[in-house]
Design an enzyme around this catalytic site. Sequence first.
Site, short mmCIF file in Angstrom:
data_model
loop_
_atom_site.label_atom_id
_atom_site.label_comp_id
_atom_site.label_asym_id
_atom_site.label_seq_id
_atom_site.Cartn_x
_atom_site.Cartn_y
_atom_site.Cartn_z
N ASN A 8 0.87 -1.18 0.00
CA ASN A 8 0.00 0.00 0.00
C ASN A 8 0.91 1.23 0.00
O ASN A 8 1.46 1.59 1.04
CB ASN A 8 -0.89 -0.05 1.26
CG ASN A 8 -1.71 1.20 1.45
OD1 ASN A 8 -1.80 2.05 0.55
ND2 ASN A 8 -2.32 1.34 2.62
N TRP A 9 1.04 1.82 -1.16
CA TRP A 9 1.98 2.94 -1.29
C TRP A 9 1.43 4.22 -0.65
O TRP A 9 2.17 5.20 -0.50
CB TRP A 9 2.28 3.21 -2.76
CG TRP A 9 3.03 2.13 -3.46
CD1 TRP A 9 3.37 0.90 -2.97
CD2 TRP A 9 3.55 2.16 -4.80
NE1 TRP A 9 4.06 0.17 -3.91
CE2 TRP A 9 4.17 0.93 -5.05
CE3 TRP A 9 3.53 3.12 -5.82
CZ2 TRP A 9 4.79 0.63 -6.27
CZ3 TRP A 9 4.13 2.83 -7.04
CH2 TRP A 9 4.76 1.60 -7.25
N LYS A 10 0.15 4.22 -0.32
CA LYS A 10 -0.49 5.42 0.24
C LYS A 10 -0.24 6.62 -0.69
O LYS A 10 -0.15 6.45 -1.89
CB LYS A 10 -0.02 5.65 1.68
CG LYS A 10 -0.17 4.39 2.54
CD LYS A 10 0.00 4.61 4.00
CE LYS A 10 -0.21 3.28 4.72
NZ LYS A 10 -0.13 3.41 6.17
N HIS A 94 -9.53 1.18 4.86
CA HIS A 94 -8.26 1.40 5.57
C HIS A 94 -8.51 2.40 6.71
O HIS A 94 -9.29 3.34 6.55
CB HIS A 94 -7.21 1.93 4.60
CG HIS A 94 -5.84 1.94 5.21
ND1 HIS A 94 -5.45 2.92 6.09
CD2 HIS A 94 -4.81 1.07 5.10
CE1 HIS A 94 -4.21 2.65 6.49
NE2 HIS A 94 -3.79 1.54 5.91
N GLU A 96 -6.89 4.80 7.72
CA GLU A 96 -6.65 6.21 7.36
C GLU A 96 -7.86 6.79 6.64
O GLU A 96 -8.17 7.98 6.79
CB GLU A 96 -5.36 6.31 6.53
CG GLU A 96 -4.13 6.11 7.41
CD GLU A 96 -2.91 5.56 6.71
OE1 GLU A 96 -2.88 5.57 5.46
OE2 GLU A 96 -1.99 5.12 7.42
N GLU A 164 -5.41 -4.71 10.78
CA GLU A 164 -4.39 -3.69 10.97
C GLU A 164 -4.68 -2.90 12.24
O GLU A 164 -5.50 -1.96 12.20
CB GLU A 164 -4.38 -2.73 9.78
CG GLU A 164 -4.07 -3.39 8.45
CD GLU A 164 -3.51 -2.38 7.46
OE1 GLU A 164 -2.39 -2.59 7.00
OE2 GLU A 164 -4.18 -1.38 7.19
N GLY A 170 2.50 2.49 10.72
CA GLY A 170 3.47 3.57 10.53
C GLY A 170 4.19 3.99 11.81
O GLY A 170 4.84 5.02 11.84
N SER A 205 3.36 -1.84 10.36
CA SER A 205 4.81 -1.84 10.56
C SER A 205 5.48 -3.18 10.22
O SER A 205 6.46 -3.57 10.84
CB SER A 205 5.16 -1.42 11.99
OG SER A 205 4.73 -0.08 12.22
N GLY A 226 2.75 -1.00 4.30
CA GLY A 226 2.78 0.40 3.93
C GLY A 226 4.21 0.85 3.64
O GLY A 226 4.75 0.62 2.58
N GLY A 227 4.82 1.49 4.64
CA GLY A 227 6.13 2.11 4.46
C GLY A 227 7.16 1.21 3.79
O GLY A 227 7.86 1.64 2.86
#
Length: 243
Positions: A8-10, A94, A96, A164, A170, A205, A226-227
């Site tokens: 997930n590149w966001k 998600h 976010e 999640e 993150g 994470s 993600g990251g």
Amino acid sequence: MRYLIAGNWKMNGSLASAKALTEGLAAKAGTASKVDIALCPPSPLIPLVNAAIAGSALALGAQDCHANEKGAHTGDVSALLLKDIGCRYVIVGHSERRADHGETDAVVKAKAAAALKAGLMPIVCVGETEAQRERGETAAVIARQVTGSLPEGATSANTVVAYEPVWAIGTGKTATTDDIAEVHAQIRGLFKAGPDALRILYGGSVKGSNAQSILATAGVNGALVGGASLDLEDFWRIIAACP
Ligand code: PGA
């Protein structure tokens, strides 16, 4: 059951970085992979990523879709269009989006239903906040989100669930493998269509250094990353850590 590792590149990436990352991953993945791998870039990068994964074992996903098929919804993207431009997966619900855009379980369910109707595989995200965990509400929150967000017609063949914990996203903190196993077992039990082959991802994470123990945890069938999905070598370490 095949593992799924979804990146997930966001809201990250440029034409140049997306091209380099995707081409690097496509070269590593080759034409066949023992795990399913999905890249979920920001929508404007989807055509570029789609071109760069052609002929490789990588698949394409999006980060969100609208519940309606078309119409006056400025800034939104329909599941039908995502399917049309080559997506196989779409992340819905998600945390976010739940936090930034006030998405309720009902909204998430409608988006997941639109994804299914369009022939996309929704990756439906659930997870408790830190305050909810501290108050001992994790199981209740997960039950509410799973029953409220999964659409009619969801089966283990057409839907993926991602657990999640919001406090792990993150932050560098991850849930313990015992906590992950417990929540994944709960989700499996709540899944109406039959738990057997439901793929449940863990997210929060995940990185190369912790992927092995997380992916070996009972009930974990992959990761939503993600990251670390923005780093070619680290993302590949996660893929390679699948048992
Ligand atoms: P993270 O994000 O890996 O950067 O914690 C995971 C996610 O939000 O899907």
